[in-house]
Design an enzyme around this catalytic site. Structure first.
Site, mmCIF file in Angstrom:
data_model
loop_
_atom_site.group_PDB
_atom_site.id
_atom_site.type_symbol
_atom_site.label_atom_id
_atom_site.label_comp_id
_atom_site.label_asym_id
_atom_site.label_seq_id
_atom_site.Cartn_x
_atom_site.Cartn_y
_atom_site.Cartn_z
ATOM 1 N N ARG A 1 0.826 -1.210 0.000
ATOM 2 C CA ARG A 1 0.000 0.000 0.000
ATOM 3 C C ARG A 1 0.862 1.262 0.000
ATOM 4 N NH1 ARG A 1 -4.837 2.144 2.326
ATOM 5 N NH2 ARG A 1 -4.761 4.325 1.723
ATOM 6 N N ARG B 1 -5.421 1.997 -4.762
ATOM 7 C CA ARG B 1 -4.589 1.280 -3.786
ATOM 8 C C ARG B 1 -4.635 -0.232 -3.981
ATOM 9 N NH1 ARG B 1 -7.677 3.578 0.438
ATOM 10 N NH2 ARG B 1 -7.250 5.491 -0.660
ATOM 11 N N ASP C 1 -6.952 -1.780 0.849
ATOM 12 C CA ASP C 1 -7.485 -0.874 1.869
ATOM 13 C C ASP C 1 -8.243 -1.726 2.882
ATOM 14 O OD1 ASP C 1 -8.102 1.577 3.061
ATOM 15 O OD2 ASP C 1 -9.987 1.760 1.957
ATOM 16 N N ASP D 1 -10.465 -1.220 6.399
ATOM 17 C CA ASP D 1 -11.096 -0.257 7.315
ATOM 18 C C ASP D 1 -11.871 -1.004 8.386
ATOM 19 O OD1 ASP D 1 -10.215 2.047 5.994
ATOM 20 O OD2 ASP D 1 -11.936 2.048 4.632
HETATM 21 N N1 LIG Z 1 -12.408 3.100 11.177
HETATM 22 C C1 LIG Z 1 -11.206 3.277 10.572
HETATM 23 N N2 LIG Z 1 -10.638 2.274 9.872
HETATM 24 C C2 LIG Z 1 -9.431 2.468 9.254
HETATM 25 N N3 LIG Z 1 -8.729 3.614 9.300
HETATM 26 C C3 LIG Z 1 -9.258 4.620 10.016
HETATM 27 C C4 LIG Z 1 -10.513 4.503 10.664
HETATM 28 N N4 LIG Z 1 -10.781 5.671 11.298
HETATM 29 C C5 LIG Z 1 -9.757 6.488 11.045
HETATM 30 N N5 LIG Z 1 -8.843 5.881 10.286
HETATM 31 C C6 LIG Z 1 -7.601 6.495 9.833
HETATM 32 O O1 LIG Z 1 -7.574 6.496 8.417
HETATM 33 C C7 LIG Z 1 -6.252 6.294 7.977
HETATM 34 C C8 LIG Z 1 -6.212 5.280 6.888
HETATM 35 O O2 LIG Z 1 -6.884 5.777 5.791
HETATM 36 P P1 LIG Z 1 -7.213 4.844 4.545
HETATM 37 O O3 LIG Z 1 -7.055 5.733 3.381
HETATM 38 O O4 LIG Z 1 -8.612 4.345 4.774
HETATM 39 O O5 LIG Z 1 -6.259 3.701 4.557
HETATM 40 C C9 LIG Z 1 -5.454 5.707 9.122
HETATM 41 O O6 LIG Z 1 -4.308 6.459 9.315
HETATM 42 C C10 LIG Z 1 -6.381 5.751 10.303
HETATM 43 O O7 LIG Z 1 -5.766 6.420 11.380
HETATM 44 N N1 LIG Z 2 -15.669 1.651 -5.130
HETATM 45 C C1 LIG Z 2 -14.774 2.068 -4.232
HETATM 46 N N2 LIG Z 2 -14.370 3.347 -4.218
HETATM 47 C C2 LIG Z 2 -13.466 3.748 -3.300
HETATM 48 C C3 LIG Z 2 -12.944 2.847 -2.342
HETATM 49 C C4 LIG Z 2 -13.369 1.510 -2.395
HETATM 50 O O1 LIG Z 2 -12.916 0.640 -1.595
HETATM 51 N N3 LIG Z 2 -14.287 1.154 -3.337
HETATM 52 N N4 LIG Z 2 -12.060 3.270 -1.433
HETATM 53 C C5 LIG Z 2 -11.674 4.517 -1.401
HETATM 54 C C6 LIG Z 2 -10.689 4.865 -0.384
HETATM 55 O O2 LIG Z 2 -11.218 5.618 0.597
HETATM 56 P P1 LIG Z 2 -10.212 5.943 1.798
HETATM 57 O O3 LIG Z 2 -10.054 4.712 2.604
HETATM 58 O O4 LIG Z 2 -8.981 6.589 1.272
HETATM 59 O O5 LIG Z 2 -10.934 7.050 2.510
HETATM 60 P P2 LIG Z 2 -11.797 6.961 3.763
HETATM 61 O O6 LIG Z 2 -10.906 7.349 4.864
HETATM 62 O O7 LIG Z 2 -12.890 7.941 3.448
HETATM 63 O O8 LIG Z 2 -12.294 5.540 3.881
HETATM 64 C C7 LIG Z 2 -12.119 5.540 -2.352
HETATM 65 N N5 LIG Z 2 -13.070 5.035 -3.292
#
Ligand SMILES: Nc1ncnc2c1ncn2[C@@H]1O[C@H](COP(=O)(O)O)[C@@H](O)[C@H]1O
Ligand SMILES: Nc1nc2c(c(=O)[nH]1)N=C(COP(=O)(O)OP(=O)(O)O)CN2
Length: 161
Positions: free
Chosen positions: A82, A91, A94, A96
């Site tokens: 990543r 990416r 990802d 979450d």
């Molecule tokens: N619920 C969450 N799951 C994953 N990451 C989270 C969450 N809440 C805040 N974060 C922050 O988001 C960034 C990662 O961003 P991505 O673009 O989704 O990988 C991470 O640094 C977390 O602190």
């Molecule tokens: N269809 C689809 N679209 C996307 C997807 C994904 O998984 N599926 N993830 C993203 C990434 O979002 P990010 O994790 O950077 O932002 P967040 O903190 O809002 O989740 C942005 N757009």
């Protein structure tokens, strides 16, 4: 033990192989026990122009506190190459944390439930497949009701699990 749901997404590389390998990797982490894994869905990207994603989610029992779980998710993303460039950019992987029992947490580094999940069909469709009766703790409504309010036209079933 805590009930949790983790979302997975990928749109760089061999996304299906990456997602299945990520599921196996998380399964090996001590303290994570799977209850259910969703199907994989091909989804239109939300955000800047980029390839379609594959998305899904897993429901697991975890014996791990939320911040430690976040650390494991970020480490696993890094293991799969990543790179963090633009917000909402493409990416390899990802991960979450969507839900963790009925926890509501709003810290600078971790928000649970994931703050944008209710508006995202690529999250809500696989989520409704595996935990339709889970009551989202902020709205206090079941996922199976909340998913009806999302435009799911950009989400297409890829593989049944
Ligand atoms: N619920 C969450 N799951 C994953 N990451 C989270 C969450 N809440 C805040 N974060 C922050 O988001 C960034 C990662 O961003 P991505 O673009 O989704 O990988 C991470 O640094 C977390 O602190
Ligand atoms: N269809 C689809 N679209 C996307 C997807 C994904 O998984 N599926 N993830 C993203 C990434 O979002 P990010 O994790 O950077 O932002 P967040 O903190 O809002 O989740 C942005 N757009």
């Amino acid at each position: 033990m805590h009930d949790s749901v983790i979302a997975l997404g990928s749109n760089i590389g061999d996304s299906l192989t990456i997602l299945e390998a990520a599921v196996k990797t998380l399964h090996k982490v001590p303290g994570i026990t799977y209850k259910n894994i969703s199907s994989w869905y091909r989804t239109k990207a939300v955000g800047p122009p980029q390839p379609d994603y594959l998305n899904g989610c897993v429901n697991c029992l975890v014996d791990i506190e939320p911040f430690e779980l976040l650390k494991i998710l970020l480490e696993t993303e890094n293991k799969f190459g990543r790179e963090r460039k633009e917000r909402w950019g493409a990416r390899t992987l990802d991960l979450d944390l969507l839900l963790y029992d009925d926890l509501i947490l709003d810290s600078p580094t971790l928000q649970v439930p994931h703050p944008r999940m209710l508006e995202r069909a690529f999250v809500m469709v696989p989520l409704a497949e595996i935990v339709p009766d889970w009551v989202e703790p902020i709205s206090r409504r079941a996922i199976k009701e909340l998913v009806k309010e999302v435009d799911c036209s950009g989400v297409c079933l890829l593989t049944d699990n």
